[in-house]
Design a protein around this motif. Structure first.
Motif, PDB file in Angstrom:
ATOM      1  N   LYS A  61       0.851  -1.192   0.000  1.00  0.00           N
ATOM      2  CA  LYS A  61       0.000   0.000   0.000  1.00  0.00           C
ATOM      3  C   LYS A  61       0.885   1.241   0.000  1.00  0.00           C
ATOM      4  CE  LYS A  61      -3.492   2.580   2.460  1.00  0.00           C
ATOM      5  NZ  LYS A  61      -4.387   2.683   3.589  1.00  0.00           N
ATOM      6  N   ILE A  62       0.574   2.180  -0.927  1.00  0.00           N
ATOM      7  CA  ILE A  62       1.349   3.420  -1.006  1.00  0.00           C
ATOM      8  C   ILE A  62       0.471   4.653  -0.783  1.00  0.00           C
ATOM      9  CG2 ILE A  62       3.190   2.474  -2.432  1.00  0.00           C
ATOM     10  CD1 ILE A  62       1.811   3.795  -4.867  1.00  0.00           C
ATOM     11  N   GLY A  63      -0.818   4.450  -0.563  1.00  0.00           N
ATOM     12  CA  GLY A  63      -1.715   5.580  -0.333  1.00  0.00           C
ATOM     13  C   GLY A  63      -3.147   5.179  -0.602  1.00  0.00           C
ATOM     14  N   ASP A  64      -3.986   6.208  -0.757  1.00  0.00           N
ATOM     15  CA  ASP A  64      -5.375   5.968  -1.128  1.00  0.00           C
ATOM     16  C   ASP A  64      -5.870   7.150  -1.956  1.00  0.00           C
ATOM     17  OD1 ASP A  64      -6.855   7.952   0.614  1.00  0.00           O
ATOM     18  OD2 ASP A  64      -5.881   6.776   2.172  1.00  0.00           O
ATOM     19  N   ILE A  65      -6.978   6.967  -2.641  1.00  0.00           N
ATOM     20  CA  ILE A  65      -7.468   7.988  -3.570  1.00  0.00           C
ATOM     21  C   ILE A  65      -7.977   9.233  -2.864  1.00  0.00           C
ATOM     22  CG2 ILE A  65      -7.994   6.300  -5.367  1.00  0.00           C
ATOM     23  CD1 ILE A  65     -10.975   6.573  -4.586  1.00  0.00           C
ATOM     24  N   TYR A  66      -8.198   9.164  -1.564  1.00  0.00           N
ATOM     25  CA  TYR A  66      -8.710  10.310  -0.812  1.00  0.00           C
ATOM     26  C   TYR A  66      -7.572  11.191  -0.310  1.00  0.00           C
ATOM     27  CZ  TYR A  66     -12.568   7.112  -1.092  1.00  0.00           C
ATOM     28  OH  TYR A  66     -13.519   6.252  -1.580  1.00  0.00           O
ATOM     29  N   SER A  67      -6.549  10.582   0.239  1.00  0.00           N
ATOM     30  CA  SER A  67      -5.402  11.337   0.751  1.00  0.00           C
ATOM     31  C   SER A  67      -4.374  11.628  -0.327  1.00  0.00           C
ATOM     32  CB  SER A  67      -4.716  10.558   1.873  1.00  0.00           C
ATOM     33  OG  SER A  67      -5.616  10.298   2.920  1.00  0.00           O
ATOM     34  N   ASN A  68      -4.339  10.794  -1.357  1.00  0.00           N
ATOM     35  CA  ASN A  68      -3.352  10.928  -2.432  1.00  0.00           C
ATOM     36  C   ASN A  68      -4.039  10.852  -3.790  1.00  0.00           C
ATOM     37  OD1 ASN A  68      -2.289   8.721  -0.224  1.00  0.00           O
ATOM     38  ND2 ASN A  68      -0.848  10.402  -0.523  1.00  0.00           N
ATOM     39  N   PRO A  69      -4.910  11.812  -4.126  1.00  0.00           N
ATOM     40  CA  PRO A  69      -5.655  11.719  -5.384  1.00  0.00           C
ATOM     41  C   PRO A  69      -4.768  11.689  -6.622  1.00  0.00           C
ATOM     42  CG  PRO A  69      -5.936  13.886  -4.381  1.00  0.00           C
ATOM     43  CD  PRO A  69      -5.217  13.025  -3.389  1.00  0.00           C
ATOM     44  N   GLU A  70      -3.561  12.196  -6.497  1.00  0.00           N
ATOM     45  CA  GLU A  70      -2.639  12.177  -7.638  1.00  0.00           C
ATOM     46  C   GLU A  70      -2.207  10.756  -7.995  1.00  0.00           C
ATOM     47  OE1 GLU A  70      -0.069  12.274  -3.992  1.00  0.00           O
ATOM     48  OE2 GLU A  70      -1.920  13.258  -4.576  1.00  0.00           O
ATOM     49  N   LEU A  71      -2.386   9.795  -7.095  1.00  0.00           N
ATOM     50  CA  LEU A  71      -2.007   8.402  -7.367  1.00  0.00           C
ATOM     51  C   LEU A  71      -3.146   7.594  -7.988  1.00  0.00           C
ATOM     52  CD1 LEU A  71      -0.110   7.465  -4.054  1.00  0.00           C
ATOM     53  CD2 LEU A  71       0.883   8.090  -6.274  1.00  0.00           C
ATOM     54  N   ALA A  72      -4.356   8.157  -8.023  1.00  0.00           N
ATOM     55  CA  ALA A  72      -5.519   7.419  -8.539  1.00  0.00           C
ATOM     56  C   ALA A  72      -5.250   6.949  -9.959  1.00  0.00           C
ATOM     57  CB  ALA A  72      -6.777   8.274  -8.481  1.00  0.00           C
TER      58      ALA A  72
END
Length: 146
Positions: free
Chosen positions: A128-139
């Motif tokens: 896990k490297i993040g989530d779409i809520y805290s890291n939307p740039e990774l979506a």
């Protein structure tokens, strides 16, 4: 719940150490959640705050570090470096046994350049490297999303 707060901190004017400012910020945030921040006097000025409530479905699976995974989490494949987003809903995946594409409902993974697929045994291949809520740039953005 996600709380986004924009806070103005004048370090020099406060006369506080960085550790004391961090402690004050934690107290400020806690008091904001519990009591509201109108009467807080801890050297911080609240400029803006917004609340977003949401719930995410738990997959019941973990990443390679033992972290529990949820809908909306962003993973990195340790096998090939792909960035993977966990979604929940109806998806289509190829079934090798039937040699056909079949619809499924549940947790699935998307990655650019790859078809939708069940998330599989994440404990063996994904971090896990993040989530779409805290890291939307990774979506992950698929053609159907645009």
């Amino acid at each position: 719940m996600i709380i986004t707060a924009k806070i103005d901190i004048d370090v020099e004017e406060s006369g506080l150490s960085l550790n004391k400012i961090k402690d004050n910020l934690i107290a400020f945030t806690r008091n904001l959640i519990v009591n509201g921040a109108e009467n807080e006097e801890i050297g911080l000025t609240l400029l803006e705050v917004s609340y977003t409530e949401f719930s995410r479905k738990c997959t019941g699976k973990h990443d390679v570090n033992g972290e529990l995974l949820y809908e909306g989490d962003i993973l990195e494949s340790l096998a090939g470096g792909q960035i993977i987003e966990i979604r929940y809903g109806k998806y289509s995946a190829y079934c090798p046994a039937d040699k056909s594409v079949m619809d499924g409902v549940g947790f699935y993974a998307i990655a650019e350049g790859y078809p939708e697929m069940p998330i599989g045994d994440t404990e063996t291949y994904a971090k896990k490297i993040g989530d779409i809520y805290s890291n939307p740039e990774l979506a992950v953005h698929m053609e159907a999303d645009i």
